[in-house]
Design a protein around this motif. Structure first.
Motif, short mmCIF file in Angstrom:
data_model
loop_
_atom_site.label_atom_id
_atom_site.label_comp_id
_atom_site.label_asym_id
_atom_site.label_seq_id
_atom_site.Cartn_x
_atom_site.Cartn_y
_atom_site.Cartn_z
N PHE A 1 0.83 -1.20 0.00
CA PHE A 1 0.00 0.00 0.00
C PHE A 1 0.88 1.26 0.00
CE2 PHE A 1 -4.36 -1.52 0.78
CZ PHE A 1 -4.12 -2.86 1.04
N TYR A 2 2.04 1.18 -0.61
CA TYR A 2 2.92 2.34 -0.65
C TYR A 2 2.18 3.55 -1.22
CZ TYR A 2 7.48 0.26 0.45
OH TYR A 2 8.55 -0.30 1.08
N PRO A 3 2.48 4.73 -0.69
CA PRO A 3 1.77 5.93 -1.16
C PRO A 3 1.99 6.20 -2.65
CG PRO A 3 3.50 6.48 0.44
CD PRO A 3 3.36 5.00 0.46
N HIS A 4 3.05 5.65 -3.24
CA HIS A 4 3.25 5.84 -4.69
C HIS A 4 2.11 5.23 -5.50
CE1 HIS A 4 7.05 5.77 -2.57
NE2 HIS A 4 7.52 6.60 -3.47
N MET B 1 -1.07 4.48 -3.79
CA MET B 1 -2.37 4.58 -3.10
C MET B 1 -2.72 5.98 -2.62
SD MET B 1 -3.21 1.45 -3.25
CE MET B 1 -4.52 1.09 -2.07
N ASP B 2 -1.82 6.92 -2.66
CA ASP B 2 -2.06 8.23 -2.06
C ASP B 2 -1.93 9.30 -3.15
OD1 ASP B 2 -1.92 10.69 -0.76
OD2 ASP B 2 -0.69 9.94 0.90
N ALA B 3 -3.07 9.72 -3.66
CA ALA B 3 -3.08 10.69 -4.76
C ALA B 3 -2.52 12.05 -4.32
CB ALA B 3 -4.51 10.86 -5.30
N PHE C 1 -0.11 12.64 -2.00
CA PHE C 1 1.34 12.50 -2.00
C PHE C 1 1.88 12.52 -3.42
CE2 PHE C 1 4.75 9.39 -2.70
CZ PHE C 1 5.79 10.01 -2.04
N ARG D 1 -0.69 8.61 -9.13
CA ARG D 1 -0.46 7.25 -8.67
C ARG D 1 0.05 6.34 -9.79
NH1 ARG D 1 -6.36 6.51 -6.52
NH2 ARG D 1 -6.60 8.23 -7.99
#
Lengths: 160, 160, 160, 160, 160, 160
Positions: free
Chosen positions: E35-38, E40-42, E44, E53
């Protein structure tokens, strides 16, 4: 392993961020069977004050608890949650992160010599810093057995 | 639509049963990111006191809330949960059902003239009748506006 | 329980609405193995007359049947569907709802004294009111055994 | 591309086999919202004549249609299904395969000069060779335009 | 069945296209636990050079291998991959297709009389024709047993 | 942040264990479109030497890479995999864990002053300790810029 005696009130940790997607909502409806139009019907939602589909409360709660899962502490066990409050809606595309702060360490009501209770305040915020969910997570934590000296203590002693 | 005045303390409703499957646990790990070996590693679990993989607490909570979702009441809104307690583990193959009983109707603390609070006691049991999860679900419920006569009242009056 | 004798031709019920999402299409491809570019390849679809990805026919059919699932009637059993017609494509973001109307009650061809056949006309419409799918859903329904008086009849008799 | 004139009544093709899993049923409940205890509650099912959880009819139908999806024919378009019959239940662990046989080629009722209708008989059998589902799948197929000679014909002619 | 002797270096086949969706990324995070932010986290990602993403490398690899799965050859077995290179990021909405070209046939290092090694060059491109992933897929392929004449050879001989 | 200069050849880390489930295989088929009977047809598999359904190679690879995802290092970027080898089949119910060991640090071939290459040997074993998958994972790692002193170095210096 972290025993009751090792917990430090005031310590906190935060999760990475995660964008809540349409996929998450559809999957959560599928897991729970809750297909209410507030979550699943964009047409209906566009006629409502909130204007768009909302994430299920249990989705945000589940993801938040999952995002905070870090290293396993074999000496602690999940006991429950207090004061779970859905403070603001989460919409598709919102990015949430969770923060947990240890707020209180209590004696176990019936076996205080063996266990304690750790109370963590969990706060979930969105990309604008607004709190969307808050709750208190409670663990039962083992007290350190008499025959297990704390590594810190031992280190200190060896430092004498 | 059901207003605050229409709720009857003591009324209850129960869900169908649902068997908790390995699929549910794997899907919940996938939704939340919690892949702890207590849920995902059958080898590890076989060495532990509980002996087998356990469902996530948030899985049982989410499914229970979903199983109780019935007719939509536009006059009520989910507020939160109190005293969520994970009382017993749920294993793959256990069949759970949920029951909700209205236990208390309270004034809204700040706007008692407009809203009330409904407290439902939710109990989740397994196929042996053991309680595995309990919580109090809280709704904010609209009071009946002065210009909306209750259908029951209206019926009674017309019966005069 | 509702017996053959209790069905009333002309009665109907409608589902909530549900927005068909990209997630639904990807999940249905994954469940069925049908990854045709008409469903999965936005580039290809942009070169076609319909211009965008289309939902699988079996997705809309499955969701429609699921959306109409209401109270369980233990005296009825799904028999099949007649004249399933895919009338218009459903695209990502369309919101569908389903309506079922009882159109015909027939004797069971071989055991008319025990069973009847209920024919429901199912119609699925999108947010513009266009029919996208139509079919006839057929149930086998038990006739009321001689020893079970209809509650309505019983009520009427007690009213004498 | 295969035009109406290229179809040969009596030709058939068969799918690979696929074991219907608990995962498929849980996923189909999640996609459709049909969580009836006949599909989801192993305890309830153990008290019923069929003894165990059954796959949804729409699951078997969707998987069967998907399993038969082969090469794309741009000259044909799905029109609908006739006489879909759920002949026998499918249980977790059953392995199904599907077979399609072209049984009839008809003129299109309104535009016979441009289109024809292909009727395929689809039969789904389990690992004991029992038919569990049967239906007729109907396509609208383009007739060969006058300016497009069949490759076979062309080959034959060039062979003169 | 296709034996080592039937493979022709230089032959290639291509997959259909498939649009990589947010659903695919969320599902892959759920399957792998990454679930790395690369991915999953728009929020970031919007602060990073790539701006949005990115699909997991293993998602693109898995989908590419799956897209190329065609007819089963019982005489070949997957051995591994060499030089897997993630050449360019794949974003939500990109449409990929995969192409496999047979580039080399080698003797099996230890049992050359029974097996050979087929090396396929797999290239995955996006909708702009840019290569996003490349790898060499290696199979172990059975050599044709002495008692099995090639159908082509047999056809040629019968043509004498 | 960890720069090229901070990596220590020989260091390793291991994942938790994870049981490979039927759900994982069905989900991976659904994600990739690979529904080969070796993965999906229990009847067929029971007639084969391996006797039961096997996990897809890309499933085990994806899960292994995911299980090793730990702390994010912003100074490293996935480059690819070398010598991916599917050494033994993984069956439903097997429990795998992954181990990564840093085996080699190389100069970047074209920009050695800015980047290095880290080679990690990844080994996936089952519950009997048998290796089922092995590969080399390659990262491009930033070298420490001249203006960023290593914390260790700084500590050492301050210790003078």
């Amino acid at each position: 392993m972290t025993y009751f005696e090792d917990y430090i009130v005031g310590e906190s940790h935060s999760s990475y961020g995660r964008t809540v997607t349409e996929t998450d909502i559809v999957a959560h409806a599928g897991q729970t069977g809750d297909f209410y139009p507030h979550h699943m019907d964009a047409e209906f939602c566009s006629t409502q004050p909130f204007g768009q589909r909302m994430a299920h409360g249990t989705l945000i709660l589940s993801v938040a608890i999952g995002m905070l899962a870090g290293e396993i502490n074999e000496e602690a066990m999940s006991y429950g949650y207090d004061r779970v409050r859905f403070i603001a809606p989460v919409f598709i595309g919102d990015t949430i992160r969770a923060r947990a702060e240890l707020v209180e360490m209590l004696d176990h009501p019936r076996q205080p010599e063996r266990f304690g209770m750790a109370h963590e305040r969990v706060t979930v915020t969105n990309q604008r810093g607004e709190t969307v969910l808050a709750l208190t997570k409670i663990y039962v934590v083992n007290r350190r057995p008499a025959d297990k000296v704390s590594p810190t203590a031992s280190h200190n002693e060896s430092g004498l």
